[in-house]
Scaffold this active site. Sequence first.
Site, PDB file in Angstrom:
ATOM      1  N   LYS A  84      -0.213   5.089   8.523  1.00 22.41           N
ATOM      2  CA  LYS A  84       0.460   5.686   7.050  1.00 22.41           C
ATOM      3  C   LYS A  84      -0.602   5.817   6.125  1.00 22.41           C
ATOM      4  O   LYS A  84      -0.269   6.777   5.367  1.00 22.41           O
ATOM      5  CB  LYS A  84       1.641   4.477   6.750  1.00 22.41           C
ATOM      6  CG  LYS A  84       2.232   4.591   5.326  1.00 22.41           C
ATOM      7  CD  LYS A  84       1.577   3.448   4.619  1.00 22.41           C
ATOM      8  CE  LYS A  84       1.670   2.009   4.697  1.00 22.41           C
ATOM      9  NZ  LYS A  84       1.106   1.292   4.084  1.00 22.41           N
ATOM     10  N   LYS A  99      -7.095   1.985  -3.006  1.00 26.23           N
ATOM     11  CA  LYS A  99      -6.785   1.334  -1.800  1.00 26.23           C
ATOM     12  C   LYS A  99      -6.771   2.569  -0.628  1.00 26.23           C
ATOM     13  O   LYS A  99      -7.036   2.205   0.533  1.00 26.23           O
ATOM     14  CB  LYS A  99      -5.469   0.938  -2.039  1.00 26.23           C
ATOM     15  CG  LYS A  99      -4.682   0.291  -0.420  1.00 26.23           C
ATOM     16  CD  LYS A  99      -5.788  -0.946   0.061  1.00 26.23           C
ATOM     17  CE  LYS A  99      -5.023  -1.361   1.461  1.00 26.23           C
ATOM     18  NZ  LYS A  99      -5.918  -2.014   2.081  1.00 26.23           N
ATOM     19  N   THR A 113       1.017  -1.320  -0.032  1.00 23.45           N
ATOM     20  CA  THR A 113      -0.043   0.023   0.044  1.00 23.45           C
ATOM     21  C   THR A 113       0.822   1.231   0.103  1.00 23.45           C
ATOM     22  O   THR A 113       1.535   1.351   0.972  1.00 23.45           O
ATOM     23  CB  THR A 113      -0.916  -0.136   1.227  1.00 23.45           C
ATOM     24  OG1 THR A 113      -1.598  -1.082   1.297  1.00 23.45           O
ATOM     25  CG2 THR A 113      -1.690   1.317   1.181  1.00 23.45           C
TER      26      THR A 113
HETATM   27  N1  LIG Z   1      -1.593  -6.398   7.599  1.00 23.25           N
HETATM   28  C1  LIG Z   1      -2.549  -6.044   6.914  1.00 23.25           C
HETATM   29  O1  LIG Z   1      -3.731  -6.216   7.251  1.00 23.25           O
HETATM   30  C2  LIG Z   1      -2.654  -5.596   5.698  1.00 23.25           C
HETATM   31  C3  LIG Z   1      -1.253  -4.939   5.192  1.00 23.25           C
HETATM   32  N2  LIG Z   1      -1.466  -4.182   3.623  1.00 23.25           N
HETATM   33  C4  LIG Z   1      -0.333  -3.465   3.411  1.00 23.25           C
HETATM   34  O2  LIG Z   1       0.599  -4.314   2.854  1.00 23.25           O
HETATM   35  C5  LIG Z   1       1.878  -3.989   3.297  1.00 23.25           C
HETATM   36  C6  LIG Z   1       2.677  -5.019   4.130  1.00 23.25           C
HETATM   37  O3  LIG Z   1       1.815  -5.297   5.291  1.00 23.25           O
HETATM   38  P1  LIG Z   1       2.174  -6.279   6.571  1.00 23.25           P
HETATM   39  O4  LIG Z   1       2.711  -7.412   5.785  1.00 23.25           O
HETATM   40  O5  LIG Z   1       1.187  -6.127   7.306  1.00 23.25           O
HETATM   41  O6  LIG Z   1       3.451  -5.511   7.140  1.00 23.25           O
HETATM   42  P2  LIG Z   1       4.747  -6.132   8.176  1.00 23.25           P
HETATM   43  O7  LIG Z   1       5.413  -4.834   8.710  1.00 23.25           O
HETATM   44  O8  LIG Z   1       4.300  -7.436   8.589  1.00 23.25           O
HETATM   45  O9  LIG Z   1       5.826  -6.492   6.752  1.00 23.25           O
HETATM   46  C7  LIG Z   1       6.461  -5.397   6.254  1.00 23.25           C
HETATM   47  C8  LIG Z   1       7.522  -6.081   5.260  1.00 23.25           C
HETATM   48  O10 LIG Z   1       8.329  -5.001   4.535  1.00 23.25           O
HETATM   49  C9  LIG Z   1       9.692  -5.250   4.816  1.00 23.25           C
HETATM   50  N3  LIG Z   1      10.283  -3.848   4.846  1.00 23.25           N
HETATM   51  C10 LIG Z   1      10.240  -2.977   5.796  1.00 23.25           C
HETATM   52  N4  LIG Z   1      11.006  -2.051   5.599  1.00 23.25           N
HETATM   53  C11 LIG Z   1      11.783  -2.418   4.729  1.00 23.25           C
HETATM   54  C12 LIG Z   1      12.920  -1.961   4.033  1.00 23.25           C
HETATM   55  N5  LIG Z   1      13.580  -0.877   4.446  1.00 23.25           N
HETATM   56  N6  LIG Z   1      13.643  -2.451   3.157  1.00 23.25           N
HETATM   57  C13 LIG Z   1      13.312  -3.910   3.067  1.00 23.25           C
HETATM   58  N7  LIG Z   1      12.244  -4.201   3.561  1.00 23.25           N
HETATM   59  C14 LIG Z   1      11.575  -3.775   4.165  1.00 23.25           C
HETATM   60  C15 LIG Z   1       9.651  -5.942   6.306  1.00 23.25           C
HETATM   61  O11 LIG Z   1      10.912  -6.619   6.258  1.00 23.25           O
HETATM   62  P3  LIG Z   1      11.527  -7.510   7.633  1.00 23.25           P
HETATM   63  O12 LIG Z   1      10.784  -8.780   7.835  1.00 23.25           O
HETATM   64  O13 LIG Z   1      12.906  -7.452   7.358  1.00 23.25           O
HETATM   65  O14 LIG Z   1      11.130  -6.155   8.698  1.00 23.25           O
HETATM   66  C16 LIG Z   1       8.393  -7.068   5.898  1.00 23.25           C
HETATM   67  O15 LIG Z   1       8.891  -7.903   4.884  1.00 23.25           O
HETATM   68  C17 LIG Z   1       1.920  -2.498   3.805  1.00 23.25           C
HETATM   69  O16 LIG Z   1       2.110  -1.677   2.982  1.00 23.25           O
HETATM   70  C18 LIG Z   1       0.509  -2.640   4.512  1.00 23.25           C
HETATM   71  O17 LIG Z   1       0.030  -1.312   4.626  1.00 23.25           O
HETATM   72  C19 LIG Z   1      -2.519  -4.327   3.282  1.00 23.25           C
HETATM   73  C20 LIG Z   1      -3.681  -5.029   3.307  1.00 23.25           C
HETATM   74  C21 LIG Z   1      -3.728  -5.483   4.799  1.00 23.25           C
HETATM   75  O1  LIG Z   2      -5.067  -2.488   4.701  1.00 24.23           O
HETATM   76  C1  LIG Z   2      -5.680  -3.080   5.634  1.00 24.23           C
HETATM   77  C2  LIG Z   2      -6.886  -4.049   5.121  1.00 24.23           C
HETATM   78  O2  LIG Z   2      -7.374  -4.687   6.036  1.00 24.23           O
HETATM   79  O3  LIG Z   2      -7.128  -4.211   3.941  1.00 24.23           O
END
Ligand SMILES: NC(=O)C1=CN([C@@H]2O[C@H](COP(=O)(O)OP(=O)(O)OC[C@H]3O[C@@H](n4cnc5c(N)ncnc54)[C@H](OP(=O)(O)O)[C@@H]3O)[C@@H](O)[C@H]2O)C=CC1
Ligand SMILES: O=CC(=O)O
Length: 365
Positions: free
Chosen positions: A309, A241, A166
Amino acid sequence: MSLVKSHCCYNLLNPSNTASLAMAMCSSFCPPQVPNHFRGTTPIPSFLPKPPSFKAFSSQTATASTKDEFPARVGFLGLGIMGSPMAQNLIKSGCDVTVWNRTKSKCDPLISLGAKYKSSPEEVAASCDVTFAMLADPESAVDVACGKHGAASGIGPGKGYVDVSTVDGATSKLIGEHIKATGALFLEAPVSGSKKPAEDGQLIFLTGGDKSLYETVAPLLDIMGKSRFFLGSVGNGAAMKLVVNMVMGSMMASFSEGLLLGEKVGLDPDVIVEVISQGAISAPMFSMKGPSMVKSVYPTAFPLKHQQKDLRLALGLAESVSQPTPIAAAANELYKVAKSHGLSDHDFSAVIEALKVKMQDPPEY
Ligand SMILES: NC(=O)C1=CN([C@@H]2O[C@H](COP(=O)(O)OP(=O)(O)OC[C@H]3O[C@@H](n4cnc5c(N)ncnc54)[C@H](OP(=O)(O)O)[C@@H]3O)[C@@H](O)[C@H]2O)C=CC1
Ligand SMILES: O=CC(=O)O
């Protein structure tokens, strides 16, 4: 490989279902620029503006997909709460998946399931036909795609990059430009749906970009999700989104206020959740998260820092078109307070804690 799940592709593919077949035929014959809700026999009311073509979308395609049609090698970058189950579903469906994550240990469970591993986004993109990225925020999405040893360094003609993180439209366009400069194709495809829908393959994909890449990866999106929308050019998927998550963030803040107000005037918060669940404002989010919020427990599905965010990015989008969004602005402040109290990595329902914070004693003048 079966793509036959609980989504509407199934009915459209079942020729014995004449009603569904008629729907499928209607879908194929309606001009693609007409949004779905305007399809069928309902005329477009004259007071509504003609839908602009950049808003054009199609949802489920009515074509059968078989494993043979999958892109042969699929890369997955970013294995957090969302990325891990999404990649896992691809692996379990028989795809040849190569993974990378900044913290390498998160790759291990997927490697045990049969995934290959590469030590940089560049190597993943170089070795795969299509690479997905599920990163935390705009900064990490740009870094992984365009930074040193980023995906753009390994990708090229004949390949595709699908960013499911996102982010805002400007970030998505920047990533798209870097990818397309190499001769590869680009699709933004953020998802609606949280940890459980990701585990269950029930996400909703909101896509924009190269239509041919959308069609190529459709069988993969159908493994990870229950529906998909092609919304036109890059930026439209991100905008959709952000609109959805802006509403979600405000709803959760409002729900929190209601629970605390009710409790303070002597109502049973469990009963408040039950009453809301039965009425017109019922939402799965309230009935799923309400009971644990009442117990002040916030098991993380959607981290609060990501919800803040998304509100920040949605407010930026609103600013860019001078659209007032006072409710979202107020909600954003609440999530910022929650972050300042160390709740970033809790579920976003922990925003309720920001409303429990006692005011400091007033200063003496
Ligand atoms: N959780 C949810 O319900 C939902 C989330 N989203 C969106 O999806 C995306 C991921 O969410 P989610 O999986 O929950 O988040 P997490 O925080 O669990 O995972 C984030 C991921 O990004 C990686 N990351 C963060 N910073 C860096 C960096 N500087 N360089 C490389 N890799 C990096 C992390 O790596 P590392 O493991 O090393 O930290 C990890 O793989 C976000 O944009 C979120 O807004 C969308 C729908 C639903
Ligand atoms: O981004 C979060 C979700 O639940 O969709």
